[in-house]
Every structure is written in structure tokens, then in C-alpha cells.
Design an enzyme around this catalytic site. Structure first.
Site, PDB file in Angstrom:
ATOM      1  N   CYS A  10     -24.828   0.042 -19.188  1.00  0.00           N
ATOM      2  CA  CYS A  10     -24.867   1.293 -18.437  1.00  0.00           C
ATOM      3  C   CYS A  10     -25.879   2.259 -19.044  1.00  0.00           C
ATOM      4  O   CYS A  10     -26.296   2.133 -20.191  1.00  0.00           O
ATOM      5  CB  CYS A  10     -23.478   1.925 -18.418  1.00  0.00           C
ATOM      6  SG  CYS A  10     -23.294   3.222 -17.166  1.00  0.00           S
ATOM      7  N   ASP A 138     -11.977   3.701 -21.140  1.00  0.00           N
ATOM      8  CA  ASP A 138     -12.906   4.348 -22.046  1.00  0.00           C
ATOM      9  C   ASP A 138     -12.144   5.325 -22.925  1.00  0.00           C
ATOM     10  O   ASP A 138     -11.012   5.718 -22.622  1.00  0.00           O
ATOM     11  CB  ASP A 138     -13.985   5.087 -21.244  1.00  0.00           C
ATOM     12  CG  ASP A 138     -15.248   5.364 -22.043  1.00  0.00           C
ATOM     13  OD1 ASP A 138     -15.285   5.038 -23.243  1.00  0.00           O
ATOM     14  OD2 ASP A 138     -16.203   5.899 -21.453  1.00  0.00           O
TER      15      ASP A 138
END
Length: 219
Positions: A10, A138
């Protein structure tokens, strides 16, 4: 036999980084559409990067509390495969945003912090977002988006591991252990393959992908 762990890198913002990720055989790249992020790309740059991605490699757009209009403008300009919501979006808001994007699939990020006491909290969150293609796990940090912090993987129940995209502080040194302990469907890395904030390092990208493949080969 365990299935292959999918890999997403990402926060890509440079053509050479996208090319390297594709050459490594990643399953997905992530483009950040959150202006405060050092990895933010505007629509013109995002479209340029997405055009470099071949078929069968997903292009996932990361958004934080975006409006329906913002999502619609983005998917009109950039050929995104899926969306990733990292803000305070409710299940209904996620579905409305996905509909504005032509009913593209979406991932919902759960930020796990000290107040996450047990696996029941994760199950409750995952069950609330049943329309999501996956739940991205996360670490909770100040602000939004990834902060390169690891959270307590023991909180992740096996019931959602098969839907889980594991993120948060992963790098070439710890991703194999994460895969062994969690067996997620996919892993997502950003800061763990950077030389500095927002600047990807090709050697670290290569080492990360190799570590994932090595962990899969052991299972």
C-alpha cells in the site's frame, strides 16, 4: 495444505515502485486518497499509476471519511478494483460509498488499540460489516491510516482470520511469524517497506515478498 497468503503493498506513489511491486508478483497495490497522508496521490497521479498495473493485479483505493461525491469522482478517473475504508464509516455508509463506486467490493479497516480487550470485540466488528469483502486489521495510532505499529495478534480469532487482511507494523523480519500465528487471507504492508515516510525501498519490498513466500512454503 494452507492456501497461499495474498500480498498487498500500500501507499505506492511512484511509477518505478508500482513496476517493482508488479514484477514481484504482488496480488494488489494500494493508492492513498487521504490528503494528510505522506503517501497521498491526486487523481492524475493515481490514474497514471493504475495504468501501469496489468490484469489480475488489484488496485485498491484507500479512503478516510470520504463523501459519496469524492468516491464517485475518484472511480471515474481511476480504474480501482476495490475500496478500503479507514475512517469512521458505519456499515450503512460503507455500502452507500461502494454503491457510488459502481458496487465495487470494499475492505473495512479495524484499528486495534488498548481498549480492544478480547477477540469478542473483533468478532463484533467483523459481524457488523458483513457486506465487506474483508476486514483489514491494523494498529490504532493517532489520526487515520497506518502508523507502522504492531498490535496483539493473539486477539484475532480463527473465525475471522480467513477474512482478515493483516496489517500494522509488518516487515520482512516479522511477517513470517505473523502468518504462522494468524494464518490471514492476506497481508498488507506500507511503512515496513519504506526507506523513509512515504518513500518505498525496493530491496525491502523484495525481502518482504520473499519472506511471505518462505512462510507459505513452510506450511
Amino acid at each position: 495444505m494452507k492456501s497461499r497468503t495474498r500480498i498487498k503493498i500500500c501507499g505506492l506513489s511512484q511509477p518505478a515502485d508500482v513496476d517493482h511491486a508488479v514484477a514481484l508478483g504482488v496480488d494488489a497495490i494500494g493508492l492513498v486518497f487521504y490528503p494528510p497522508s505522506p503517501r497521498y496521490v491526486d487523481l492524475a497521479r493515481a490514474a497514471e499509476l493504475a495504468r501501469r498495473v496489468p490484469s489480475y493485479v488489484s488496485v485498491i483505493g484507500l479512503f478516510v471519511n470520504a463523501s459519496v461525491d469524492e468516491i464517485a469522482r475518484t472511480v471515474e478517473a481511476v480504474p480501482l478494483t476495490a475500496l478500503q475504508f479507514h475512517g469512521d464509516e458505519t456499515p450503512a455508509q460503507c455500502e452507500a460509498l461502494a454503491a457510488a463506486a459502481g458496487n465495487r467490493p470494499f475492505l473495512r479497516a479495524m484499528r486495534i488499540g488498548p481498549e480492544t480487550k478480547d477477540s469478542g470485540d473483533l468478532l463484533q466488528f467483523a459481524n457488523a460489516y458483513t457486506a465487506a469483502q474483508g476486514i483489514l486489521l491494523d494498529a490504532l495510532v493517532e489520526g487515520y491510516g497506518g502508523g507502522g505499529k504492531v498490535f496483539d495478534w493473539s486477539l484475532i480469532p480463527k473465525d475471522i482470520a480467513r477474512r482478515a487482511v493483516l496489517s500494522g507494523g509488518l516487515n520482512a523480519h516479522n511477517v513470517a511469524d505473523a502468518i504462522r500465528r494468524v494464518t490471514p487471507y492476506a497481508v498488507d504492508v506500507s511503512s515496513g517497506v519504506e526507506a523513509s515516510r512515504g518513500v518505498k525501498d525496493h530491496a525491502r519490498m523484495t525481502a518482504f515478498v520473499q519472506a511471505v513466500h518462505a512462510a507459505d512454503a513452510e506450511s
